[in-house]
Design a protein around this motif. Structure first.
Motif, PDB file in Angstrom:
ATOM      1  N   GLU A 248       0.976  -1.118  -0.182  1.00  0.00           N
ATOM      2  CA  GLU A 248      -0.026  -0.048   0.048  1.00  0.00           C
ATOM      3  C   GLU A 248       1.024   1.148  -0.056  1.00  0.00           C
ATOM      4  O   GLU A 248       1.790   1.390   0.965  1.00  0.00           O
ATOM      5  N   LEU A 249       0.834   2.117  -0.736  1.00  0.00           N
ATOM      6  CA  LEU A 249       1.784   3.121  -1.117  1.00  0.00           C
ATOM      7  C   LEU A 249       0.944   4.286  -1.759  1.00  0.00           C
ATOM      8  O   LEU A 249      -0.071   4.541  -1.998  1.00  0.00           O
ATOM      9  N   ASP A 250       1.642   5.695  -1.419  1.00  0.00           N
ATOM     10  CA  ASP A 250       0.967   6.752  -1.921  1.00  0.00           C
ATOM     11  C   ASP A 250       1.274   7.032  -3.388  1.00  0.00           C
ATOM     12  O   ASP A 250       0.395   7.770  -3.917  1.00  0.00           O
ATOM     13  N   GLU A 251       2.401   6.440  -3.925  1.00  0.00           N
ATOM     14  CA  GLU A 251       2.549   6.585  -5.294  1.00  0.00           C
ATOM     15  C   GLU A 251       3.035   5.510  -6.068  1.00  0.00           C
ATOM     16  O   GLU A 251       3.689   4.543  -5.218  1.00  0.00           O
ATOM     17  N   VAL A 252       2.696   5.248  -7.199  1.00  0.00           N
ATOM     18  CA  VAL A 252       3.113   4.110  -7.947  1.00  0.00           C
ATOM     19  C   VAL A 252       4.712   3.956  -7.952  1.00  0.00           C
ATOM     20  O   VAL A 252       5.120   2.495  -7.780  1.00  0.00           O
ATOM     21  N   GLY A 253       5.166   5.028  -8.246  1.00  0.00           N
ATOM     22  CA  GLY A 253       6.868   4.663  -8.489  1.00  0.00           C
ATOM     23  C   GLY A 253       7.157   3.725  -9.232  1.00  0.00           C
ATOM     24  O   GLY A 253       6.546   3.519 -10.392  1.00  0.00           O
ATOM     25  N   CYS A 254       8.306   3.099  -8.982  1.00  0.00           N
ATOM     26  CA  CYS A 254       8.997   2.098  -9.860  1.00  0.00           C
ATOM     27  C   CYS A 254       8.266   0.678 -10.126  1.00  0.00           C
ATOM     28  O   CYS A 254       8.380  -0.070 -10.798  1.00  0.00           O
ATOM     29  N   ASN A 255       6.892   0.503  -9.136  1.00  0.00           N
ATOM     30  CA  ASN A 255       6.236  -0.589  -9.133  1.00  0.00           C
ATOM     31  C   ASN A 255       5.619  -0.990 -10.488  1.00  0.00           C
ATOM     32  O   ASN A 255       5.308  -1.881 -10.977  1.00  0.00           O
ATOM     33  N   GLN A 256       5.157   0.231 -11.295  1.00  0.00           N
ATOM     34  CA  GLN A 256       4.754   0.125 -12.590  1.00  0.00           C
ATOM     35  C   GLN A 256       5.723  -0.539 -13.524  1.00  0.00           C
ATOM     36  O   GLN A 256       5.472  -1.229 -14.496  1.00  0.00           O
ATOM     37  N   GLU A 257       6.893  -0.026 -13.233  1.00  0.00           N
ATOM     38  CA  GLU A 257       8.271  -0.591 -14.307  1.00  0.00           C
ATOM     39  C   GLU A 257       8.281  -2.154 -14.021  1.00  0.00           C
ATOM     40  O   GLU A 257       8.444  -2.953 -14.825  1.00  0.00           O
ATOM     41  N   ALA A 258       8.130  -2.399 -12.648  1.00  0.00           N
ATOM     42  CA  ALA A 258       8.245  -3.933 -12.311  1.00  0.00           C
ATOM     43  C   ALA A 258       7.158  -4.690 -13.012  1.00  0.00           C
ATOM     44  O   ALA A 258       7.300  -5.831 -13.365  1.00  0.00           O
ATOM     45  N   ALA A 259       5.896  -4.201 -12.844  1.00  0.00           N
ATOM     46  CA  ALA A 259       4.608  -4.787 -13.398  1.00  0.00           C
ATOM     47  C   ALA A 259       4.989  -4.955 -14.786  1.00  0.00           C
ATOM     48  O   ALA A 259       4.664  -6.032 -15.613  1.00  0.00           O
ATOM     49  N   ASP A 260       5.536  -3.815 -15.436  1.00  0.00           N
ATOM     50  CA  ASP A 260       5.637  -3.757 -17.258  1.00  0.00           C
ATOM     51  C   ASP A 260       6.600  -4.888 -17.374  1.00  0.00           C
ATOM     52  O   ASP A 260       6.815  -5.502 -18.584  1.00  0.00           O
ATOM     53  N   ASN A 261       7.727  -5.130 -16.583  1.00  0.00           N
ATOM     54  CA  ASN A 261       8.784  -6.069 -16.949  1.00  0.00           C
ATOM     55  C   ASN A 261       8.608  -7.416 -16.502  1.00  0.00           C
ATOM     56  O   ASN A 261       9.281  -8.378 -17.012  1.00  0.00           O
ATOM     57  N   CYS A 262       7.494  -7.669 -15.957  1.00  0.00           N
ATOM     58  CA  CYS A 262       7.212  -9.182 -15.359  1.00  0.00           C
ATOM     59  C   CYS A 262       6.670 -10.011 -16.690  1.00  0.00           C
ATOM     60  O   CYS A 262       5.851  -9.554 -17.264  1.00  0.00           O
ATOM     61  N   PRO A 263       7.339 -10.897 -16.886  1.00  0.00           N
ATOM     62  CA  PRO A 263       6.967 -11.646 -18.138  1.00  0.00           C
ATOM     63  C   PRO A 263       5.738 -12.703 -18.146  1.00  0.00           C
ATOM     64  O   PRO A 263       5.259 -12.872 -19.099  1.00  0.00           O
ATOM     65  N   VAL A 264       5.569 -12.699 -16.926  1.00  0.00           N
ATOM     66  CA  VAL A 264       3.968 -13.458 -16.792  1.00  0.00           C
ATOM     67  C   VAL A 264       3.013 -12.677 -16.344  1.00  0.00           C
ATOM     68  O   VAL A 264       1.780 -12.980 -15.777  1.00  0.00           O
ATOM     69  N   SER A 265       3.092 -11.345 -16.294  1.00  0.00           N
ATOM     70  CA  SER A 265       2.083 -10.434 -15.834  1.00  0.00           C
ATOM     71  C   SER A 265       1.339 -10.409 -14.548  1.00  0.00           C
ATOM     72  O   SER A 265       0.073 -10.636 -14.601  1.00  0.00           O
ATOM     73  N   CYS A 266       2.102 -10.827 -13.507  1.00  0.00           N
ATOM     74  CA  CYS A 266       1.402 -11.427 -12.353  1.00  0.00           C
ATOM     75  C   CYS A 266       1.297 -10.538 -11.380  1.00  0.00           C
ATOM     76  O   CYS A 266       1.240 -10.387 -10.125  1.00  0.00           O
ATOM     77  N   ILE A 267       1.978  -8.888 -11.897  1.00  0.00           N
ATOM     78  CA  ILE A 267       2.072  -8.040 -10.818  1.00  0.00           C
ATOM     79  C   ILE A 267       0.952  -7.026 -11.308  1.00  0.00           C
ATOM     80  O   ILE A 267       0.969  -6.559 -12.512  1.00  0.00           O
ATOM     81  N   THR A 268      -0.091  -6.386 -10.592  1.00  0.00           N
ATOM     82  CA  THR A 268      -1.087  -5.466 -10.730  1.00  0.00           C
ATOM     83  C   THR A 268      -0.986  -4.448  -9.878  1.00  0.00           C
ATOM     84  O   THR A 268      -0.942  -4.569  -8.770  1.00  0.00           O
ATOM     85  N   VAL A 269      -1.035  -3.322 -10.380  1.00  0.00           N
ATOM     86  CA  VAL A 269      -0.971  -2.004  -9.980  1.00  0.00           C
ATOM     87  C   VAL A 269      -2.343  -1.430  -9.850  1.00  0.00           C
ATOM     88  O   VAL A 269      -3.097  -1.384 -11.163  1.00  0.00           O
ATOM     89  N   VAL A 270      -2.996  -1.339  -8.571  1.00  0.00           N
ATOM     90  CA  VAL A 270      -4.468  -0.764  -8.458  1.00  0.00           C
ATOM     91  C   VAL A 270      -4.510   0.545  -7.984  1.00  0.00           C
ATOM     92  O   VAL A 270      -3.742   0.967  -6.773  1.00  0.00           O
ATOM     93  N   GLU A 271      -4.741   1.513  -8.761  1.00  0.00           N
ATOM     94  CA  GLU A 271      -4.959   2.859  -8.376  1.00  0.00           C
ATOM     95  C   GLU A 271      -6.123   3.164  -7.883  1.00  0.00           C
ATOM     96  O   GLU A 271      -7.237   2.841  -8.330  1.00  0.00           O
ATOM     97  N   GLU A 272      -6.332   3.754  -6.670  1.00  0.00           N
ATOM     98  CA  GLU A 272      -7.590   4.078  -5.977  1.00  0.00           C
ATOM     99  C   GLU A 272      -8.116   5.594  -6.313  1.00  0.00           C
ATOM    100  O   GLU A 272      -7.289   6.367  -6.410  1.00  0.00           O
TER     101      GLU A 272
END
Ligand code: SF4
Length: 64
Positions: free
Chosen positions: A40-64
């Protein structure tokens, strides 16, 4: 209250380490799979890059 939630489908994770290489919010566990340090974060930061780089797309960023 957090504005961004990080979801990780650990069952899908193949332990490639791409997320940890892209973002310091990710680290590899003893089980050989990645996990986020904070979900749980205030800003997505580098997590979007982590999600984009994941080869099996198992990271999801949910913005509220
Ligand atoms: S990039 Fe995706 S598959 Fe690779 S370790 Fe991270 S979460 Fe797992």
């Amino acid at each position: 209250m957090a504005k961004v939630k990080i979801e990780h489908n650990k069952d899908m994770c193949i332990g490639c380490g791409a997320c940890a290489a892209a973002c310091d919010n990710w680290e590899m566990g003893d089980d050989g799979k990645a996990h986020p340090k904070k979900t749980e974060l205030d800003e997505v930061g580098c997590n979007q890059e982590a999600a984009d780089n994941c080869p099996v797309s198992c990271i999801t960023v949910v913005e509220e």
